[in-house]
Design an enzyme around this catalytic site. Structure first.
Site, PDB file in Angstrom:
ATOM      1  N   SER A 142       0.862  -1.190   0.000  1.00 27.35           N
ATOM      2  CA  SER A 142       0.000   0.000   0.000  1.00 27.35           C
ATOM      3  C   SER A 142       0.891   1.230   0.000  1.00 27.35           C
ATOM      4  CB  SER A 142      -0.842  -0.004   1.290  1.00 27.35           C
ATOM      5  OG  SER A 142      -1.501   1.238   1.468  1.00 27.35           O
ATOM      6  N   TYR A 155      -2.619  -1.217  10.393  1.00 29.53           N
ATOM      7  CA  TYR A 155      -2.526  -1.348   8.933  1.00 29.53           C
ATOM      8  C   TYR A 155      -1.172  -0.846   8.433  1.00 29.53           C
ATOM      9  CZ  TYR A 155      -4.129  -1.043   4.051  1.00 29.53           C
ATOM     10  OH  TYR A 155      -4.280  -1.195   2.699  1.00 29.53           O
TER      11      TYR A 155
HETATM   12  P1  NAD Z   1     -11.562  -5.956  -0.391  1.00 32.15           P
HETATM   13  O1  NAD Z   1     -12.180  -5.846   0.959  1.00 32.15           O
HETATM   14  O2  NAD Z   1     -12.355  -5.547  -1.586  1.00 32.15           O
HETATM   15  O3  NAD Z   1     -11.047  -7.439  -0.641  1.00 32.15           O
HETATM   16  C1  NAD Z   1     -10.325  -8.133   0.350  1.00 32.15           C
HETATM   17  C2  NAD Z   1     -10.270  -9.586  -0.006  1.00 32.15           C
HETATM   18  O4  NAD Z   1      -9.601 -10.268   1.058  1.00 32.15           O
HETATM   19  C3  NAD Z   1     -11.663 -10.234  -0.115  1.00 32.15           C
HETATM   20  O5  NAD Z   1     -11.644 -11.223  -1.115  1.00 32.15           O
HETATM   21  C4  NAD Z   1     -11.853 -10.862   1.261  1.00 32.15           C
HETATM   22  O6  NAD Z   1     -12.775 -11.954   1.281  1.00 32.15           O
HETATM   23  C5  NAD Z   1     -10.428 -11.317   1.523  1.00 32.15           C
HETATM   24  N1  NAD Z   1     -10.171 -11.582   2.932  1.00 32.15           N
HETATM   25  C6  NAD Z   1     -10.352 -10.770   4.000  1.00 32.15           C
HETATM   26  N2  NAD Z   1     -10.017 -11.405   5.139  1.00 32.15           N
HETATM   27  C7  NAD Z   1      -9.606 -12.647   4.765  1.00 32.15           C
HETATM   28  C8  NAD Z   1      -9.131 -13.773   5.476  1.00 32.15           C
HETATM   29  N3  NAD Z   1      -9.015 -13.771   6.821  1.00 32.15           N
HETATM   30  N4  NAD Z   1      -8.806 -14.882   4.781  1.00 32.15           N
HETATM   31  C9  NAD Z   1      -8.941 -14.925   3.420  1.00 32.15           C
HETATM   32  N5  NAD Z   1      -9.376 -13.878   2.701  1.00 32.15           N
HETATM   33  C10 NAD Z   1      -9.696 -12.761   3.371  1.00 32.15           C
HETATM   34  O7  NAD Z   1     -10.200  -5.134  -0.282  1.00 32.15           O
HETATM   35  P2  NAD Z   1      -9.225  -4.524  -1.406  1.00 32.15           P
HETATM   36  O8  NAD Z   1      -9.356  -3.060  -1.335  1.00 32.15           O
HETATM   37  O9  NAD Z   1      -9.394  -5.208  -2.695  1.00 32.15           O
HETATM   38  O10 NAD Z   1      -7.815  -4.884  -0.756  1.00 32.15           O
HETATM   39  C11 NAD Z   1      -6.948  -5.871  -1.262  1.00 32.15           C
HETATM   40  C12 NAD Z   1      -5.534  -5.601  -0.795  1.00 32.15           C
HETATM   41  O11 NAD Z   1      -5.092  -4.368  -1.329  1.00 32.15           O
HETATM   42  C13 NAD Z   1      -5.412  -5.491   0.738  1.00 32.15           C
HETATM   43  O12 NAD Z   1      -4.207  -6.093   1.143  1.00 32.15           O
HETATM   44  C14 NAD Z   1      -5.375  -3.996   0.953  1.00 32.15           C
HETATM   45  O13 NAD Z   1      -4.704  -3.669   2.131  1.00 32.15           O
HETATM   46  C15 NAD Z   1      -4.607  -3.557  -0.280  1.00 32.15           C
HETATM   47  N6  NAD Z   1      -4.826  -2.149  -0.601  1.00 32.15           N
HETATM   48  C16 NAD Z   1      -6.067  -1.659  -0.852  1.00 32.15           C
HETATM   49  C17 NAD Z   1      -6.224  -0.322  -1.135  1.00 32.15           C
HETATM   50  C18 NAD Z   1      -7.562   0.299  -1.431  1.00 32.15           C
HETATM   51  O14 NAD Z   1      -7.636   1.521  -1.511  1.00 32.15           O
HETATM   52  N7  NAD Z   1      -8.621  -0.464  -1.632  1.00 32.15           N
HETATM   53  C19 NAD Z   1      -5.105   0.530  -1.176  1.00 32.15           C
HETATM   54  C20 NAD Z   1      -3.854  -0.012  -0.913  1.00 32.15           C
HETATM   55  C21 NAD Z   1      -3.722  -1.350  -0.624  1.00 32.15           C
END
Ligand code: NAD
Length: 260
Positions: A142, A155
């Site tokens: 991130s 986080y």
């Molecule tokens: P999201 O909530 O849309 O998706 C998260 C995914 O992780 C889902 O498929 C969920 O079921 C799965 N998940 C959650 N807990 C779990 C567990 N205990 N075991 C197995 N699966 C699990 O989130 P996203 O925004 O797509 O985030 C994905 C990654 O990208 C994360 O690591 C997040 O930190 C990172 N990220 C997101 C953003 C953003 O702005 N959305 C920015 C930077 C980094």
């Protein structure tokens, strides 16, 4: 070149992981999907991707906070597909609260899911990649692996940890044709971000609209959310031959956020 490779993407039932899974499917890679959600919807997603792209698509619901379930998923994926060539550590959760109020169970869950799960998947994936003299490990870190924001202590800690882990493993496997990199997205409008808006509003004493405009997009000079398609494109690039000398580093995809 990527057609027929086997990719496992944690947390790929939603958001960024799902976008990367779709991007990989277009390249003809076989997939192991993982994550939570409605069982019938996940089965439809699995079957639709397999049929549309003529690829094998498996699903494993392993909980990324449970090392025994991660081990079982990695073993089964390897035996069903013959081995995992590309590992994307993407599953992640968020919680927003001042440090003095931060629930300790949330701290533990964030560290386990966002950071420690990547250790368990990676240690299980590396022996096969080394034996094939080819592999790609992509960690969804991130912008919060590079800079901090208040009220996100767990986080930000987990994402800085993921970046350290990325560099360390990259050095260990550098002579084996295996690259290890992190992608550092800015804000992407996925459920993870949408769900933190009310808590951020509460922690900062502002409205939800103000959170979007004055907190989230204020961080990104482009004033645009990053898209899952853009991140999928970067992940495909990191798998390509052109990226074979890119390892142990991070690619920021955050609309200029960390240039501030
Ligand atoms: P999201 O909530 O849309 O998706 C998260 C995914 O992780 C889902 O498929 C969920 O079921 C799965 N998940 C959650 N807990 C779990 C567990 N205990 N075991 C197995 N699966 C699990 O989130 P996203 O925004 O797509 O985030 C994905 C990654 O990208 C994360 O690591 C997040 O930190 C990172 N990220 C997101 C953003 C953003 O702005 N959305 C920015 C930077 C980094």
């Amino acid at each position: 070149m990527l057609k027929g490779k086997n990719a496992l993407i944690t947390g790929s039932t939603s958001g960024i992981g799902l976008g990367i899974a779709e991007g990989f499917a277009k390249e003809g890679m076989n997939l192991v999907l993982n994550g939570f959600g409605n069982a019938a919807e996940i089965e439809k997603l699995r079957a639709d991707l397999a049929a549309k792209f003529g690829i094998k698509v498996l699903y494993d619901g392993a909980d990324m906070s449970k090392p025994d379930q991660i081990e079982a998923m990695m073993r089964k994926a390897a035996s069903d597909l013959g081995g995992i060539d590309i590992l994307v550590n993407n599953a992640g959760i968020q919680h927003v609260a001042p440090v003095e109020d931060f629930p300790t169970a949330k701290w533990d869950a964030i560290i386990a899911i966002n950071m420690t799960s990547a250790f368990h998947t990676t240690r299980m994936a590396v022996p096969y990649m080394k034996s094939k003299k080819w592999g790609r490990i992509i960690n969804l870190a991130s912008a919060h692996a590079l800079v901090a924001s208040p009220f996100k202590s767990a986080y930000v800690t987990s994402k800085h940890g993921v970046l350290g882990f990325t560099k360390t493993v990259a050095l260990e496997v550098a002579e084996n044709g295996v690259t290890v990199n992190a992608i550092c997205p800015g804000y992407v409008l996925t459920p993870l971000v949408e769900m933190q808006i009310p808590d951020t509003a509460k922690a900062r004493g502002i409205t939800e609209e103000q959170v979007k405009r004055d907190v989230l997009l204020a961080a990104q000079p482009t004033k645009q959310f990053v898209t899952t398609e853009q991140l999928a494109g970067v992940a495909v690039f990191l798998c390509s031959d052109a990226a074979a000398s890119i390892t142990g580093t991070s690619i920021a995809v955050e609309g200029g956020w960390t240039a501030h």
